[in-house]
Design a protein around this motif. Structure first.
Motif, PDB file in Angstrom:
ATOM      1  N   SER A   1       0.663  -1.478   0.185  1.00  0.00           N
ATOM      2  CA  SER A   1      -0.172  -0.142   0.263  1.00  0.00           C
ATOM      3  C   SER A   1       1.220   0.850   0.327  1.00  0.00           C
ATOM      4  N   ALA A   2       1.812   1.253  -0.250  1.00  0.00           N
ATOM      5  CA  ALA A   2       3.086   2.314   0.081  1.00  0.00           C
ATOM      6  C   ALA A   2       2.647   3.654  -0.951  1.00  0.00           C
ATOM      7  N   PHE A   3       1.947   3.149  -2.001  1.00  0.00           N
ATOM      8  CA  PHE A   3       1.219   4.402  -3.464  1.00  0.00           C
ATOM      9  C   PHE A   3       0.290   4.515  -3.253  1.00  0.00           C
ATOM     10  N   SER A   4      -0.516   3.952  -2.157  1.00  0.00           N
ATOM     11  CA  SER A   4      -1.969   4.633  -2.251  1.00  0.00           C
ATOM     12  C   SER A   4      -2.031   5.405  -1.507  1.00  0.00           C
ATOM     13  N   GLY A   5      -1.451   5.213  -0.115  1.00  0.00           N
ATOM     14  CA  GLY A   5      -1.868   6.507   0.558  1.00  0.00           C
ATOM     15  C   GLY A   5      -3.000   5.539   2.220  1.00  0.00           C
ATOM     16  N   GLU A   6      -3.300   4.047   1.982  1.00  0.00           N
ATOM     17  CA  GLU A   6      -4.462   3.103   2.533  1.00  0.00           C
ATOM     18  C   GLU A   6      -3.498   3.540   3.815  1.00  0.00           C
ATOM     19  N   ARG A   7      -2.066   2.879   4.381  1.00  0.00           N
ATOM     20  CA  ARG A   7      -2.183   2.983   5.367  1.00  0.00           C
ATOM     21  C   ARG A   7      -1.277   4.402   6.266  1.00  0.00           C
ATOM     22  N   GLY A   8      -1.448   5.083   5.197  1.00  0.00           N
ATOM     23  CA  GLY A   8      -0.465   6.614   5.549  1.00  0.00           C
ATOM     24  C   GLY A   8       0.643   6.849   4.972  1.00  0.00           C
ATOM     25  N   PRO A   9       1.643   8.103   5.438  1.00  0.00           N
ATOM     26  CA  PRO A   9       2.293   8.196   4.327  1.00  0.00           C
ATOM     27  C   PRO A   9       4.059   7.409   5.075  1.00  0.00           C
ATOM     28  N   GLY A  10       3.305   6.627   6.675  1.00  0.00           N
ATOM     29  CA  GLY A  10       4.916   5.746   6.613  1.00  0.00           C
ATOM     30  C   GLY A  10       4.751   4.834   5.754  1.00  0.00           C
ATOM     31  N   ASP A  11       3.765   4.286   5.324  1.00  0.00           N
ATOM     32  CA  ASP A  11       4.567   2.980   4.415  1.00  0.00           C
ATOM     33  C   ASP A  11       5.169   3.089   3.284  1.00  0.00           C
ATOM     34  N   ALA A  12       4.583   4.445   2.851  1.00  0.00           N
ATOM     35  CA  ALA A  12       5.497   4.972   1.506  1.00  0.00           C
ATOM     36  C   ALA A  12       7.524   4.581   2.291  1.00  0.00           C
ATOM     37  N   TRP A  13       7.441   5.908   2.736  1.00  0.00           N
ATOM     38  CA  TRP A  13       8.347   6.198   3.252  1.00  0.00           C
ATOM     39  C   TRP A  13       9.583   5.277   4.029  1.00  0.00           C
ATOM     40  N   GLY A  14       8.286   4.169   4.711  1.00  0.00           N
ATOM     41  CA  GLY A  14       9.203   3.192   5.228  1.00  0.00           C
ATOM     42  C   GLY A  14       9.950   1.989   3.707  1.00  0.00           C
ATOM     43  N   ARG A  15       9.614   1.882   3.193  1.00  0.00           N
ATOM     44  CA  ARG A  15       9.406   0.974   1.386  1.00  0.00           C
ATOM     45  C   ARG A  15      10.982   2.170   0.962  1.00  0.00           C
ATOM     46  N   LEU A  16      11.034   3.262   1.025  1.00  0.00           N
ATOM     47  CA  LEU A  16      11.978   4.080   0.485  1.00  0.00           C
ATOM     48  C   LEU A  16      12.671   3.804   1.133  1.00  0.00           C
ATOM     49  N   LEU A  17      13.063   3.861   2.522  1.00  0.00           N
ATOM     50  CA  LEU A  17      13.941   3.755   4.226  1.00  0.00           C
ATOM     51  C   LEU A  17      14.426   2.589   3.320  1.00  0.00           C
ATOM     52  N   ARG A  18      13.600   1.052   3.581  1.00  0.00           N
ATOM     53  CA  ARG A  18      13.835   0.149   3.670  1.00  0.00           C
ATOM     54  C   ARG A  18      14.946  -0.852   2.012  1.00  0.00           C
ATOM     55  N   THR A  19      14.155   0.515   0.750  1.00  0.00           N
ATOM     56  CA  THR A  19      14.921   0.180   0.021  1.00  0.00           C
ATOM     57  C   THR A  19      16.847   0.918  -0.071  1.00  0.00           C
ATOM     58  N   ALA A  20      16.338   1.906   0.467  1.00  0.00           N
ATOM     59  CA  ALA A  20      18.349   2.310   0.702  1.00  0.00           C
ATOM     60  C   ALA A  20      19.297   1.448   1.968  1.00  0.00           C
ATOM     61  N   ASP A  21      18.347   0.947   2.671  1.00  0.00           N
ATOM     62  CA  ASP A  21      19.251  -0.091   3.306  1.00  0.00           C
ATOM     63  C   ASP A  21      19.774  -1.258   3.064  1.00  0.00           C
ATOM     64  N   PHE A  22      18.440  -1.855   1.986  1.00  0.00           N
ATOM     65  CA  PHE A  22      19.463  -2.652   0.780  1.00  0.00           C
ATOM     66  C   PHE A  22      20.032  -2.605   0.113  1.00  0.00           C
TER      67      PHE A  22
END
Length: 302
Positions: free
Chosen positions: A53-74
């Motif tokens: 739901s990163a780009f749908s906003g269903e779980r709020g902005p944290g899901d998208a920022w979390g995805r971006l940070l997880r990609t950077a962490d990887f």
């Protein structure tokens, strides 16, 4: 420990172009460019939209920022982590992908997320974006060093489940890949949803001024650096490339003026831990590449 009994340099090591470049702050803008580019493959972006739901906003902005940070962490783990940490991160991603599927928007058929064609698209869009933004923003990579960067990152492709023999190994092969895949690209509803999110990601109302002041210009710069065909697919005319290049160089100069020790706190401490492990001579600096012998004398780890 490394093979010689010294500290483990990981899968790349300080002798690689990748090690020297991935600590540059323009990697964040390059990562956003990669998202814009990746979204133009209808099946690849459908896989993301159905399983996140990163780009749908269903779980709020944290899901998208979390995805971006997880990609950077990887990316940070693969570049600067130990061999064990990098292999473990790759195994974790492969395990997740094996369990996921999505619906082809054109045929309605189900397809696995770890389809090699989709993994190859994600990989090539990412490597092309990293290399393009770094060079265009002023990192002094020679053609040979750019080719070596592409070749080094075949190890990245292997870790996400690709057969290394089918992955572009230099810039010419990477360009040929994009020419081959371009007829498959389109900006459907999923791509436009990603575009809309990146233009104005949801944030707390108190943070809206900061988003508009900082995020939007950086996202617009990432979008502006896309190839002309991507702009046409998104339905907008391509910007003046000279203006985009000037903005990339200016932004690169500004971001590189931030003390490295502060910048390297994200992704969480990978570079700082790598320097403690490998010693002060391992400090990443793309300007080290001006001395070609420091990079090109002998094969690297990758």
């Amino acid at each position: 420990m490394g093979e010689s009994g010294g500290p483990d340099p990981g899968l790349y090591g300080p002798g690689s172009v990748t090690w020297q470049c991935h600590g540059d702050p323009m990697m964040w803008i390059a990562g956003v460019r990669a998202l814009y580019l990746q979204a133009l493959h209808p099946r690849a972006v459908r896989g993301v939209m159905e399983n996140s739901s990163a780009f749908s906003g269903e779980r709020g902005p944290g899901d998208a920022w979390g995805r971006l940070l997880r990609t950077a962490d990887f990316v940070g783990t693969l570049t600067y982590g130990t061999t064990e940490a990098a292999e473990r991160a790759g195994a974790r991603v492969r395990k997740i992908h094996r369990m996921l599927s999505a619906t082809d928007p054109a045929t309605g058929a189900r397809f696995p997320i770890d389809d090699p064609e989709l993994l190859l698209w994600i990989h090539c869009a990412q490597i092309d974006s990293f290399l393009h933004v770094l060079r265009r923003s002023g990192i002094p990579l020679s053609p040979a060093q750019a080719d070596r960067y592409v070749a080094e990152n075949i190890v990245n492709a292997r870790l996400v489940g690709l057969d290394p023999s089918g992955v572009p190994a230099d810039t010419a092969a990477l360009a040929a890949y994009f020419e081959r895949v371009r007829p498959e690209l389109a900006a459907g509803p999923d791509a436009h949803a990603v575009d809309a999110f990146l233009c104005g990601p949801p944030v707390h109302p108190l943070l809206v001024p900061g988003r508009n002041l900082v995020w939007r210009p950086l996202a617009a710069l990432a979008y502006g650096s896309l190839p002309a065909y991507a702009h046409r697919l998104y339905g907008r005319p391509p910007p003046d490339p000279r203006r985009v290049t000037r903005r990339l160089r200016l932004t690169g100069s500004l971001l590189r003026s931030i003390p490295a020790g502060l910048r390297w706190q994200l992704p969480p401490g990978h570079i700082l831990r790598a320097m403690r492990r490998m010693g002060p001579g391992s400090r990443p600096s793309p300007y080290t590449l001006r001395t070609s012998a420091s990079i090109l004398d002998g094969p690297g780890r990758a």
